[in-house]
Design a protein around this motif. Structure first.
Motif, mmCIF file in Angstrom:
data_model
loop_
_atom_site.group_PDB
_atom_site.id
_atom_site.type_symbol
_atom_site.label_atom_id
_atom_site.label_comp_id
_atom_site.label_asym_id
_atom_site.label_seq_id
_atom_site.Cartn_x
_atom_site.Cartn_y
_atom_site.Cartn_z
ATOM 1 N N LEU A 4 0.373 -1.560 -0.272
ATOM 2 C CA LEU A 4 0.378 0.047 -0.028
ATOM 3 C C LEU A 4 0.574 1.452 -0.111
ATOM 4 O O LEU A 4 0.322 2.171 -0.043
ATOM 5 N N ASN A 5 1.947 1.159 -0.124
ATOM 6 C CA ASN A 5 3.251 2.087 -0.171
ATOM 7 C C ASN A 5 2.852 2.810 1.247
ATOM 8 O O ASN A 5 3.373 4.585 1.421
ATOM 9 N N GLY A 6 2.839 2.018 2.475
ATOM 10 C CA GLY A 6 2.896 3.133 3.686
ATOM 11 C C GLY A 6 3.989 3.138 4.164
ATOM 12 O O GLY A 6 5.158 2.900 3.478
ATOM 13 N N PHE A 7 3.963 3.628 5.531
ATOM 14 C CA PHE A 7 5.010 3.998 6.039
ATOM 15 C C PHE A 7 6.270 2.336 6.428
ATOM 16 O O PHE A 7 5.563 1.118 6.517
ATOM 17 N N GLN A 8 7.455 2.964 5.624
ATOM 18 C CA GLN A 8 7.996 1.530 5.529
ATOM 19 C C GLN A 8 8.254 0.703 4.972
ATOM 20 O O GLN A 8 8.844 -0.626 5.233
ATOM 21 N N ASP A 9 6.960 0.443 4.264
ATOM 22 C CA ASP A 9 6.635 -0.574 3.092
ATOM 23 C C ASP A 9 7.603 -0.708 2.216
ATOM 24 O O ASP A 9 7.710 0.527 1.066
ATOM 25 N N ILE A 10 7.571 -1.918 1.273
ATOM 26 C CA ILE A 10 8.893 -1.697 0.315
ATOM 27 C C ILE A 10 8.880 -3.481 0.090
ATOM 28 O O ILE A 10 8.789 -3.984 1.569
#
Length: 542
Positions: free
Chosen positions: A112-118
């Motif tokens: 979801l391209n949220g915080f620290q998401d990769i």
């Protein structure tokens, strides 16, 4: 606890690691991996707090190379995991077994391209043997067991497991720890037909050369390779990671072959009619001296096989299959190599200019090595690695460590910490350039905290020396290579590490000898001639 009781996935993961003999983990905590750290807090497994995740990966790498066991490193999601990438790639290029554990955002937040998401599995996939992404808590335990099995039975290299926060907190049955939830059945096949072809090629060869890689170390085949070459009078050359597979003072050991190789090893590579590569990769640098010999390549990892005859199997099993055969090579080949070695010693690469001032880096490194003959030597990347390569005779695997395949600056300090711990606190000497040393300089804090017997020798030429040489030789002049360094002696003092500065011939030996006697961390800042060059490779495609 009893069967049927529920425990968190994090708890089960730590218990599985304990049961598989893991005693040490290098890492740095962060939010998404805290459930794992909470269980580690209650475990007999010791955690080494590195000050940067890259340092954690390099330390686990140094631990593995010096101990002969797989290393373990751990980091949190996002930036923590990405900071591991350099060290993991380093281990991948040199086939060093590493278990890499990363935390991640919860499964419902991924993508979801949220915080620290990769996409961490996508990041690690090309630099690991496997990047495993569990879908639930039970799957995480199964995948850890799979990774541990492969690390101890399959091709060597890093294996990554991604652990989302919610999976770590979810529950599994206690019995999964001891259950056979992963059924490993890895049995390298014995390639009878290929072995027979190899035997025939060896029998016909008049000038064979054994090319040894670090696969011989990881497969536990040191006794077999020594028996094989001594029985048949086969000369042996090595890759950099395999130095010490056969003692380098052994009459059949020619030393390192390829770029920066010994004259004798490269002469053998140029003139042999058959190369038997055992547990090696045949990189472009290793193959630099070869003309057109037949190549037989034995490696447990079929993806790296090259040459005329490819044999995908464990090198120890392969050697045991051919040990009973007699190969009568012509004694003139051994005599030719011995004569060449006598007339062209490795020292001919080095043009010593012993001057009182400024101190030459090759002289300083020669004194360091002479003062630390029984220590583990760890290199970084840069000019100093050439001198160490040429001077140091390696008599045992795991006593000269260097990231040969990737060569990152910053490897040396954290790797020396891992190597010292992996060897159960054997005296360790780090030879580092002033540029590379500053890449992971924060690990001085880890060194001080652990109070390890590591002597840091900074070959300080106030520049990126090898880059200056390449620029001046091939690009018309130097640019952006001068370094305005801190006072390394005062810096060491700020970490409560003893230190000294030397700049004269003879003083380096005395300083290293004194430092090693302390059995504590010690830093030696060695001012050397900033304009001294290394001998450029004679065999290298520029």
């Amino acid at each position: 606890m009893k069967n049927g009781e529920q425990i968190t996935c994090a708890h089960a993961l730590v218990k599985v690691l304990e049961e598989n003999g893991v005693k040490l983990i290098f890492g740095h905590p962060g939010e998404q991996i805290l459930a794992f750290y909470d269980e580690l807090r209650k475990s007999p497994i010791k955690h080494v707090l590195m000050r940067h995740e890259q340092g954690a990966a390099h330390a686990a790498d140094g631990f593995a190379r010096s101990s002969g066991k797989f290393g373990v490193c751990v980091a949190t999601a996002g930036p923590g995991a990405l900071n591991l990438v350099m060290g993991v790639a380093t281990s991948y290029k040199d086939s060093v077994p590493l278990l890499v554990l990363t935390g991640d955002v919860s499964t419902k937040e991924r993508g979801l391209n949220g915080f620290q998401d990769i996409d961490l599995c996508g990041v690690f996939e090309p630099i690991t043997l496997k990047s495993l992404c569990p879908q639930n808590a039970q799957d995480a335990i199964i995948k850890l067991k799979e990774a541990l099995f492969l690390l101890q039975n399959g091709p060597t290299g890093p294996i990554h497991i991604n652990l989302p926060k919610d999976i770590l907190l979810n529950h599994v049955n206690f019995e999964i720890i001891s259950s056979k939830s992963f059924k490993g059945d890895y049995k390298p096949p014995i390639k009878k037909t290929e072995i027979r072809k190899c035997i025939e090629l060896l029998k016909k060869s008049e000038k064979p050369l054994i090319f040894a890689g670090s696969g011989l170390i990881w497969s536990g085949a040191l006794k077999e390779i020594k028996r094989f070459i001594e029985k048949n009078d086969f000369p042996l050359a090595t890759t950099y990671p395999a130095r010490g597979v056969l003692e380098e003072d052994h009459p059949l050991c020619l030393g390192l072959m390829g770029t920066r190789g010994t004259p004798a090893a490269n002469f053998a590579g140029e003139n042999c009619d058959l190369i038997l590569g055992l547990g090696c990769r045949f990189s472009e640098r290793s193959m630099a001296p070869l003309r057109n010999p037949k190549i037989v390549h034995v490696n447990i990892d079929p993806s790296v096989l090259k040459g005329d005859l490819k044999i995908g199997m464990d090198v120890k099993i392969f050697l045991n299959e051919i040990l009973d055969f007699d190969f009568n090579i012509k004694s003139s080949w051994s005599h030719e190599l011995n004569e060449y070695s006598r007339k062209h010693p490795s020292e001919n690469f080095i043009d010593f200019k012993y001057l009182d001032s400024p101190l030459k880096p090759q002289q300083a490194i020669n004194e360091i090595i002479n003062a630390s003959k029984d220590a583990i030597i760890v290199n970084d990347a840069g000019t100093h690695t050439t001198w160490v390569t040429l001077y140091r005779k390696v008599l045992k695997p795991g006593t000269l460590l260097f990231s040969g395949g990737f060569g990152p600056m910053g490897y040396g300090l954290p790797a020396s910490i891992g190597a010292c711990l992996g060897s159960e606190n054997e005296s360790t000497v780090l030879i580092n350039g002033d540029g590379g040393f500053q890449m992971n300089i924060q690990e001085l804090a880890t060194l001080h905290e652990k109070n390890l017997p590591i002597v840091i020798c900074i070959i300080n030429n106030h520049s990126l020396g090898i880059i200056r040489q390449w620029q001046e030789t091939y690009y018309g002049g130097s640019y952006q290579i001068e370094l305005k360094n801190p006072d390394f002696v005062e810096l060491a003092g700020s970490y409560n590490i003893q230190s000294t500065r030397v700049n004269s011939a003879g003083d380096v030996f005395k300083a290293v000898e004194k430092a090693m006697k302390t059995k504590k961390p010690f830093l030696i800042d060695i001012d050397v001639d900033p304009k001294e060059n290394i001998p450029l490779p004679k065999i290298h495609d520029l």
